[in-house]
Design a protein around this motif. Structure first.
Motif, PDB file in Angstrom:
ATOM      1  N   ARG A 159       0.875  -1.184   0.000  1.00 56.17           N
ATOM      2  CA  ARG A 159       0.000   0.000   0.000  1.00 56.17           C
ATOM      3  C   ARG A 159       0.901   1.218   0.000  1.00 56.17           C
ATOM      4  O   ARG A 159       1.690   1.419   0.923  1.00 56.17           O
ATOM      5  CB  ARG A 159      -0.913  -0.012   1.220  1.00 56.17           C
ATOM      6  N   CYS A 160       0.795   2.052  -1.044  1.00 53.58           N
ATOM      7  CA  CYS A 160       1.752   3.133  -1.279  1.00 53.58           C
ATOM      8  C   CYS A 160       1.121   4.511  -1.153  1.00 53.58           C
ATOM      9  O   CYS A 160      -0.063   4.698  -1.450  1.00 53.58           O
ATOM     10  CB  CYS A 160       2.356   3.013  -2.678  1.00 53.58           C
ATOM     11  N   PRO A 177      -2.319   2.378   7.712  1.00 52.78           N
ATOM     12  CA  PRO A 177      -0.940   2.820   7.466  1.00 52.78           C
ATOM     13  C   PRO A 177      -0.432   2.338   6.109  1.00 52.78           C
ATOM     14  O   PRO A 177      -0.913   1.350   5.549  1.00 52.78           O
ATOM     15  CB  PRO A 177      -0.151   2.171   8.612  1.00 52.78           C
ATOM     16  N   PHE A 178       0.574   3.045   5.609  1.00 53.15           N
ATOM     17  CA  PHE A 178       1.172   2.709   4.317  1.00 53.15           C
ATOM     18  C   PHE A 178       2.429   1.867   4.498  1.00 53.15           C
ATOM     19  O   PHE A 178       3.178   2.036   5.459  1.00 53.15           O
ATOM     20  CB  PHE A 178       1.512   3.984   3.551  1.00 53.15           C
ATOM     21  N   GLY A 212       0.932   8.224  12.514  1.00 51.19           N
ATOM     22  CA  GLY A 212       0.446   6.862  12.309  1.00 51.19           C
ATOM     23  C   GLY A 212       0.272   6.479  10.853  1.00 51.19           C
ATOM     24  O   GLY A 212      -0.469   5.545  10.535  1.00 51.19           O
ATOM     25  N   TRP A 213       0.983   7.171   9.970  1.00 48.01           N
ATOM     26  CA  TRP A 213       0.830   6.916   8.540  1.00 48.01           C
ATOM     27  C   TRP A 213       1.682   5.750   8.042  1.00 48.01           C
ATOM     28  O   TRP A 213       1.507   5.310   6.905  1.00 48.01           O
ATOM     29  CB  TRP A 213       1.196   8.171   7.751  1.00 48.01           C
ATOM     30  N   LEU A 214       2.607   5.266   8.857  1.00 47.89           N
ATOM     31  CA  LEU A 214       3.547   4.241   8.417  1.00 47.89           C
ATOM     32  C   LEU A 214       3.291   2.919   9.122  1.00 47.89           C
ATOM     33  O   LEU A 214       3.119   2.881  10.340  1.00 47.89           O
ATOM     34  CB  LEU A 214       4.984   4.699   8.715  1.00 47.89           C
ATOM     35  N   SER A 215       3.314   1.839   8.353  1.00 49.31           N
ATOM     36  CA  SER A 215       3.225   0.513   8.965  1.00 49.31           C
ATOM     37  C   SER A 215       4.497   0.244   9.765  1.00 49.31           C
ATOM     38  O   SER A 215       5.495   0.956   9.627  1.00 49.31           O
ATOM     39  CB  SER A 215       3.030  -0.560   7.886  1.00 49.31           C
ATOM     40  N   ASP A 216       4.467  -0.762  10.599  1.00 47.05           N
ATOM     41  CA  ASP A 216       5.602  -1.032  11.495  1.00 47.05           C
ATOM     42  C   ASP A 216       6.926  -1.200  10.753  1.00 47.05           C
ATOM     43  O   ASP A 216       7.969  -0.793  11.251  1.00 47.05           O
ATOM     44  CB  ASP A 216       5.332  -2.289  12.329  1.00 47.05           C
ATOM     45  N   ALA A 217       6.881  -1.797   9.581  1.00 44.74           N
ATOM     46  CA  ALA A 217       8.113  -2.039   8.822  1.00 44.74           C
ATOM     47  C   ALA A 217       8.055  -1.338   7.469  1.00 44.74           C
ATOM     48  O   ALA A 217       8.493  -1.878   6.453  1.00 44.74           O
ATOM     49  CB  ALA A 217       8.338  -3.527   8.643  1.00 44.74           C
ATOM     50  N   ALA A 218       7.527  -0.113   7.452  1.00 44.31           N
ATOM     51  CA  ALA A 218       7.363   0.629   6.201  1.00 44.31           C
ATOM     52  C   ALA A 218       8.710   0.976   5.567  1.00 44.31           C
ATOM     53  O   ALA A 218       9.733   1.076   6.248  1.00 44.31           O
ATOM     54  CB  ALA A 218       6.580   1.912   6.463  1.00 44.31           C
TER      55      ALA A 218
END
Length: 197
Positions: free
Chosen positions: A56-57, A122-123, A148-154
């Motif tokens: 998801r970008c 999140p992205f 909170g826009w980023l996933s844990d391993a973005a």
């Protein structure tokens, strides 16, 4: 994305690889518009090849949308494009329709206003390529991280000038970097915060 260094002669750029390989995107003749060059996109997506499928970008300062469309061409699950210039948004929507891309959403908004809203999902991959003359890199990175826009391993791609003074948030670690002319580009990996800290 829109930059203040030089101007584009207009015309088109090509998608380097994937399902849309060879497709052309219209590039308007506008001061300061400088899409990420083919060679840099090819290098970046070679780095991202193991993780791009289904990602998801977010193309935060979309401009022509070249980065996000390249991601979709190579198997990303979806992409949200954010661009405040209405003309560029219309052109991007036209290009997506012509290419029959249905897994994209174009939002006409200022990046900071967009990031000021509550984050939904999140992205996994964010393209951070703001105008070169505006000094937005550090603040945008902090808002991505804190909102909170980023996933844990973005993964976060940053394109800047060497003089930009970009300082990645503590949770981001540099994965790869390169230089093309006056442009420095880098790929970061986000690590989730230590729950015990």
């Amino acid at each position: 994305m829109t930059k203040a260094r030089g101007s584009s002669a207009g015309g088109s750029l090509r998608i380097v690889a994937g399902s849309l390989r060879g497709s052309r995107l219209a590039v308007p003749d506008r001061p300061g518009l400088r899409p990420t060059p083919d060679r840099v996109r090819e290098t970046l997506f070679n780095w991202l090849a193991p993780v791009i499928t289904g990602a998801r970008c977010l193309d935060l300062y979309a401009g022509t949308g070249a980065l996000g469309i390249e991601a979709l061409s190579r198997g990303a699950g979806e992409c949200v494009f954010v661009e405040r210039d209405r003309e560029l948004c219309r052109l991007l929507q036209d290009n997506l329709a012509r290419l029959k891309v249905s897994t994209a959403r174009v939002i006409t908004d200022d990046a900071f206003a967009f990031l000021g809203a509550p984050a939904a999902t999140p992205f996994d991959l964010v393209f951070l390529d703001p105008p070169f003359d505006a000094g937005l890199w550090n603040e945008a990175a902090l808002r991505l991280e804190r909102g909170g826009w980023l996933s844990d391993a973005a993964w976060i791609y940053v394109e800047a000038t060497p003089q930009a003074g970009f300082a990645a948030p503590p949770a981001w670690s540099l994965h790869r970097e390169g230089r093309a002319g006056l442009v420095h580009y880098a790929l970061y990996r986000r690590s989730p915060a230590d729950p015990l800290s």
